[in-house]
Design a protein around this motif. Structure first.
Motif, PDB file in Angstrom:
ATOM      1  N   ALA A  61     -34.373 -14.226 -21.023  1.00 16.12           N
ATOM      2  CA  ALA A  61     -34.799 -13.341 -22.114  1.00 16.12           C
ATOM      3  C   ALA A  61     -34.548 -11.881 -21.754  1.00 16.12           C
ATOM      4  O   ALA A  61     -34.060 -11.093 -22.585  1.00 16.12           O
ATOM      5  CB  ALA A  61     -36.278 -13.565 -22.422  1.00 16.12           C
ATOM      6  N   VAL A  62     -34.878 -11.503 -20.525  1.00 18.33           N
ATOM      7  CA  VAL A  62     -34.665 -10.117 -20.101  1.00 18.33           C
ATOM      8  C   VAL A  62     -33.173  -9.806 -20.044  1.00 18.33           C
ATOM      9  O   VAL A  62     -32.738  -8.720 -20.453  1.00 18.33           O
ATOM     10  CB  VAL A  62     -35.331  -9.856 -18.737  1.00 18.33           C
ATOM     11  N   THR A  63     -32.383 -10.734 -19.583  1.00 17.71           N
ATOM     12  CA  THR A  63     -30.929 -10.520 -19.515  1.00 17.71           C
ATOM     13  C   THR A  63     -30.358 -10.259 -20.908  1.00 17.71           C
ATOM     14  O   THR A  63     -29.536  -9.353 -21.110  1.00 17.71           O
ATOM     15  CB  THR A  63     -30.241 -11.740 -18.877  1.00 17.71           C
ATOM     16  N   ARG A  64     -30.796 -11.032 -21.898  1.00 22.48           N
ATOM     17  CA  ARG A  64     -30.316 -10.819 -23.269  1.00 22.48           C
ATOM     18  C   ARG A  64     -30.798  -9.474 -23.817  1.00 22.48           C
ATOM     19  O   ARG A  64     -30.047  -8.769 -24.513  1.00 22.48           O
ATOM     20  CB  ARG A  64     -30.792 -11.963 -24.170  1.00 22.48           C
ATOM     21  N   ALA A  65     -32.049  -9.120 -23.504  1.00 21.67           N
ATOM     22  CA  ALA A  65     -32.573  -7.840 -23.987  1.00 21.67           C
ATOM     23  C   ALA A  65     -31.833  -6.663 -23.354  1.00 21.67           C
ATOM     24  O   ALA A  65     -31.540  -5.669 -24.037  1.00 21.67           O
ATOM     25  CB  ALA A  65     -34.067  -7.744 -23.680  1.00 21.67           C
ATOM     26  N   VAL A  66     -31.515  -6.767 -22.078  1.00 21.89           N
ATOM     27  CA  VAL A  66     -30.761  -5.702 -21.412  1.00 21.89           C
ATOM     28  C   VAL A  66     -29.358  -5.602 -22.007  1.00 21.89           C
ATOM     29  O   VAL A  66     -28.821  -4.502 -22.221  1.00 21.89           O
ATOM     30  CB  VAL A  66     -30.699  -5.951 -19.891  1.00 21.89           C
ATOM     31  N   GLY A  67     -28.750  -6.741 -22.320  1.00 24.16           N
ATOM     32  CA  GLY A  67     -27.442  -6.725 -22.971  1.00 24.16           C
ATOM     33  C   GLY A  67     -27.511  -6.022 -24.317  1.00 24.16           C
ATOM     34  O   GLY A  67     -26.603  -5.248 -24.672  1.00 24.16           O
ATOM     35  N   ALA A  68     -28.585  -6.260 -25.057  1.00 21.36           N
ATOM     36  CA  ALA A  68     -28.760  -5.579 -26.339  1.00 21.36           C
ATOM     37  C   ALA A  68     -28.916  -4.078 -26.137  1.00 21.36           C
ATOM     38  O   ALA A  68     -28.378  -3.272 -26.914  1.00 21.36           O
ATOM     39  CB  ALA A  68     -29.982  -6.145 -27.068  1.00 21.36           C
ATOM     40  N   ALA A  69     -29.639  -3.681 -25.085  1.00 20.06           N
ATOM     41  CA  ALA A  69     -29.815  -2.252 -24.800  1.00 20.06           C
ATOM     42  C   ALA A  69     -28.479  -1.585 -24.510  1.00 20.06           C
ATOM     43  O   ALA A  69     -28.218  -0.459 -24.959  1.00 20.06           O
ATOM     44  CB  ALA A  69     -30.771  -2.069 -23.623  1.00 20.06           C
ATOM     45  N   VAL A  70     -27.627  -2.273 -23.774  1.00 22.81           N
ATOM     46  CA  VAL A  70     -26.299  -1.730 -23.468  1.00 22.81           C
ATOM     47  C   VAL A  70     -25.487  -1.584 -24.751  1.00 22.81           C
ATOM     48  O   VAL A  70     -24.854  -0.548 -24.997  1.00 22.81           O
ATOM     49  CB  VAL A  70     -25.575  -2.635 -22.450  1.00 22.81           C
ATOM     50  N   ARG A  71     -25.499  -2.601 -25.594  1.00 17.18           N
ATOM     51  CA  ARG A  71     -24.734  -2.548 -26.846  1.00 17.18           C
ATOM     52  C   ARG A  71     -25.243  -1.453 -27.774  1.00 17.18           C
ATOM     53  O   ARG A  71     -24.461  -0.850 -28.526  1.00 17.18           O
ATOM     54  CB  ARG A  71     -24.802  -3.899 -27.558  1.00 17.18           C
ATOM     55  N   LEU A  72     -26.539  -1.182 -27.722  1.00 16.13           N
ATOM     56  CA  LEU A  72     -27.131  -0.162 -28.592  1.00 16.13           C
ATOM     57  C   LEU A  72     -27.006   1.243 -28.016  1.00 16.13           C
ATOM     58  O   LEU A  72     -27.479   2.197 -28.628  1.00 16.13           O
ATOM     59  CB  LEU A  72     -28.604  -0.495 -28.846  1.00 16.13           C
ATOM     60  N   GLY A  73     -26.384   1.378 -26.857  1.00 19.28           N
ATOM     61  CA  GLY A  73     -26.137   2.698 -26.295  1.00 19.28           C
ATOM     62  C   GLY A  73     -27.365   3.377 -25.713  1.00 19.28           C
ATOM     63  O   GLY A  73     -27.476   4.607 -25.758  1.00 19.28           O
ATOM     64  N   VAL A  74     -28.287   2.607 -25.148  1.00 22.43           N
ATOM     65  CA  VAL A  74     -29.493   3.180 -24.550  1.00 22.43           C
ATOM     66  C   VAL A  74     -29.126   3.977 -23.299  1.00 22.43           C
ATOM     67  O   VAL A  74     -28.382   3.507 -22.440  1.00 22.43           O
ATOM     68  CB  VAL A  74     -30.502   2.063 -24.213  1.00 22.43           C
ATOM     69  N   ASP A  75     -29.664   5.202 -23.209  1.00 19.93           N
ATOM     70  CA  ASP A  75     -29.397   6.053 -22.053  1.00 19.93           C
ATOM     71  C   ASP A  75     -30.362   5.793 -20.905  1.00 19.93           C
ATOM     72  O   ASP A  75     -29.976   5.835 -19.736  1.00 19.93           O
ATOM     73  CB  ASP A  75     -29.499   7.534 -22.461  1.00 19.93           C
ATOM     74  N   GLN A  76     -31.629   5.562 -21.230  1.00 22.08           N
ATOM     75  CA  GLN A  76     -32.635   5.300 -20.209  1.00 22.08           C
ATOM     76  C   GLN A  76     -33.516   4.148 -20.665  1.00 22.08           C
ATOM     77  O   GLN A  76     -33.966   4.115 -21.818  1.00 22.08           O
ATOM     78  CB  GLN A  76     -33.499   6.541 -19.947  1.00 22.08           C
ATOM     79  N   LEU A  77     -33.780   3.222 -19.747  1.00 18.45           N
ATOM     80  CA  LEU A  77     -34.571   2.038 -20.058  1.00 18.45           C
ATOM     81  C   LEU A  77     -35.754   1.946 -19.098  1.00 18.45           C
ATOM     82  O   LEU A  77     -35.579   2.094 -17.882  1.00 18.45           O
ATOM     83  CB  LEU A  77     -33.712   0.779 -19.941  1.00 18.45           C
ATOM     84  N   TYR A  78     -36.945   1.717 -19.649  1.00 15.62           N
ATOM     85  CA  TYR A  78     -38.111   1.492 -18.812  1.00 15.62           C
ATOM     86  C   TYR A  78     -38.582   0.055 -19.029  1.00 15.62           C
ATOM     87  O   TYR A  78     -39.200  -0.256 -20.046  1.00 15.62           O
ATOM     88  CB  TYR A  78     -39.252   2.458 -19.142  1.00 15.62           C
ATOM     89  N   PRO A  79     -38.300  -0.863 -18.072  1.00 12.67           N
ATOM     90  CA  PRO A  79     -38.746  -2.250 -18.212  1.00 12.67           C
ATOM     91  C   PRO A  79     -40.047  -2.465 -17.436  1.00 12.67           C
ATOM     92  O   PRO A  79     -40.214  -1.998 -16.316  1.00 12.67           O
ATOM     93  CB  PRO A  79     -37.596  -3.030 -17.566  1.00 12.67           C
ATOM     94  N   PHE A  80     -40.988  -3.192 -18.034  1.00 11.68           N
ATOM     95  CA  PHE A  80     -42.233  -3.478 -17.326  1.00 11.68           C
ATOM     96  C   PHE A  80     -42.768  -4.842 -17.733  1.00 11.68           C
ATOM     97  O   PHE A  80     -42.488  -5.341 -18.822  1.00 11.68           O
ATOM     98  CB  PHE A  80     -43.281  -2.396 -17.613  1.00 11.68           C
ATOM     99  N   VAL A  81     -43.526  -5.442 -16.829  1.00  8.77           N
ATOM    100  CA  VAL A  81     -44.160  -6.727 -17.098  1.00  8.77           C
ATOM    101  C   VAL A  81     -45.651  -6.505 -17.326  1.00  8.77           C
ATOM    102  O   VAL A  81     -46.251  -5.586 -16.776  1.00  8.77           O
ATOM    103  CB  VAL A  81     -43.954  -7.728 -15.942  1.00  8.77           C
ATOM    104  N   THR A  82     -46.246  -7.360 -18.174  1.00  8.75           N
ATOM    105  CA  THR A  82     -47.688  -7.284 -18.423  1.00  8.75           C
ATOM    106  C   THR A  82     -48.376  -8.409 -17.647  1.00  8.75           C
ATOM    107  O   THR A  82     -47.811  -8.979 -16.719  1.00  8.75           O
ATOM    108  CB  THR A  82     -47.987  -7.343 -19.922  1.00  8.75           C
ATOM    109  N   ALA A  83     -49.607  -8.742 -18.036  1.00 10.48           N
ATOM    110  CA  ALA A  83     -50.464  -9.591 -17.207  1.00 10.48           C
ATOM    111  C   ALA A  83     -49.857 -10.951 -16.888  1.00 10.48           C
ATOM    112  O   ALA A  83     -50.103 -11.496 -15.804  1.00 10.48           O
ATOM    113  CB  ALA A  83     -51.815  -9.768 -17.898  1.00 10.48           C
ATOM    114  N   ALA A  84     -49.084 -11.530 -17.790  1.00  7.96           N
ATOM    115  CA  ALA A  84     -48.557 -12.878 -17.559  1.00  7.96           C
ATOM    116  C   ALA A  84     -47.742 -12.963 -16.272  1.00  7.96           C
ATOM    117  O   ALA A  84     -47.857 -13.932 -15.511  1.00  7.96           O
ATOM    118  CB  ALA A  84     -47.709 -13.313 -18.754  1.00  7.96           C
TER     119      ALA A  84
END
Length: 339
Positions: A59-82
């Motif tokens: 899921a994270v790999t697909r989301a990061v791929g989407a961020a690249v396609r959307l031209g994101v300059d800076q990404l802050y990834p974080f995990v919650t309690a799970a």
């Protein structure tokens, strides 16, 4: 600049993309959601099972791929309690990094509470007075009280809807005995902090954040998401008491067909509704306004604040003639009229 936050939670990995412009609110330009369904994969020893690790990494790999396609300059990834509270947390984060190329951060429960409150404070503004905020996630519940930009009290409790479902509501639909047990557990856990909240003084406005509250509000008649973030939404104790028996009598598959209830959350919405009803009741409030901003917006706002604290142009020192005098300001803020 295009910024993004990737929230890796118990139900999904959610990418929120924002185009930054001076003075504008961080309203999403794009949103991407990839299912994780981690609550289903937590083993008795507290570890996430292999299928859950595979799912969240993909899921994270697909989301990061989407961020690249959307031209994101800076990404802050974080995990919650799970993921944060899993016994094999480091292994899960290592796996995510190996497959996606990014290494998520994890926030403590108190940090999540403070950032969520920061977003709500910015949404409602100073005129809202003292805020009492309730957030029910998959693994934890956050309670925050404050009047200023930093809260007076921020508490994280292990009362997330997914956690409560896994520990108490094992039958589908749950039994009457299980419902009594989860209600008692929520009330007993809250008893440790509710006196402190009352001691701090009454809140002028009670607000709720998180998908649990948003879906419950929609179920009870709040405007749909397509009406936008500025449509007023609320959830009352009376509405919850009406709906909890109906939700508890249905299997999860049937709940998924109700207005506002998504299939991934259909199993845990009963526990979320019970936690919401008990919490609002013990806090002596008839209900809560639904705040459209929460943790992801809080992270973006904090980042933008740090950027703003570094001016693009250096400040120039003030110079004054030796004979000059400084006139005091009038209490209203206006300059006095020269005599």
């Amino acid at each position: 600049m295009r910024l993004a936050v990737l929230d890796i939670g118990s139900n999904s990995a959610q990418l929120q993309v924002v185009d930054v412009s001076a003075g504008a609110p961080p309203l999403p330009a794009h949103a991407v959601k990839e299912p994780t369904l981690l609550a289903e994969e937590l083993l008795p020893d507290g570890t996430l099972g292999e299928a859950g690790v595979d799912r969240v990494a993909a899921a994270v790999t697909r989301a990061v791929g989407a961020a690249v396609r959307l031209g994101v300059d800076q990404l802050y990834p974080f995990v919650t309690a799970a993921v944060r509270d899993a016994a094999n947390r480091d292994e899960v984060i290592d796996r995510i990094q190996a497959e996606s190329g990014i290494r998520p951060q994890f926030l403590s429960g108190e940090e999540e509470a403070r950032l969520t409150y920061f977003a709500a404070r910015r949404w409602y503004g100073w005129s809202a007075g003292r805020l009492l905020l309730v957030d029910i996630g998959g693994g934890s519940m956050e309670l925050v009280l404050g009047r200023d930009e930093e809260p007076e009290l921020a508490i994280s409790l292990p009362l997330g809807a997914g956690r409560l479902t896994r520990e108490f509501l094992t039958a589908d639909p749950p039994t009457r005995k299980q419902l009594k047990a989860v209600r008692r557990h929520v009330r007993d856990t809250l008893s440790e902090v509710v006196d402190r909240l009352r001691w701090e003084g009454p809140a002028r406005r009670v607000v709720a954040t998180s998908k649990t509250f948003k879906q419950l509000a929609r179920l009870t008649g709040a405007p749909p998401q397509r009406k936008g973030p500025f449509a007023p939404r609320e959830l009352t104790v009376e509405q919850l008491r009406k709906w909890i028996p109906r939700l508890a009598a249905m299997p999860a598959a049937e709940r998924a067909g109700l207005r506002g209830i998504s299939r991934p959350r259909a199993r845990q919405i009963v526990a979320g509704a019970v936690a919401a009803e008990v919490t609002l009741s013990v806090l002596d409030t008839p209900g809560a306004e639904i705040c459209p901003w929460a943790l992801r917006e809080g992270i973006l706002l904090r980042h933008l604040e740090r950027v703003a604290d570094t001016p693009e142009l250096p400040l120039q020192p003030l110079t004054r003639h030796p004979d000059a005098t400084v006139r005091p300001l009038h209490p209203t803020g206006e300059q006095p009229v020269p005599s």
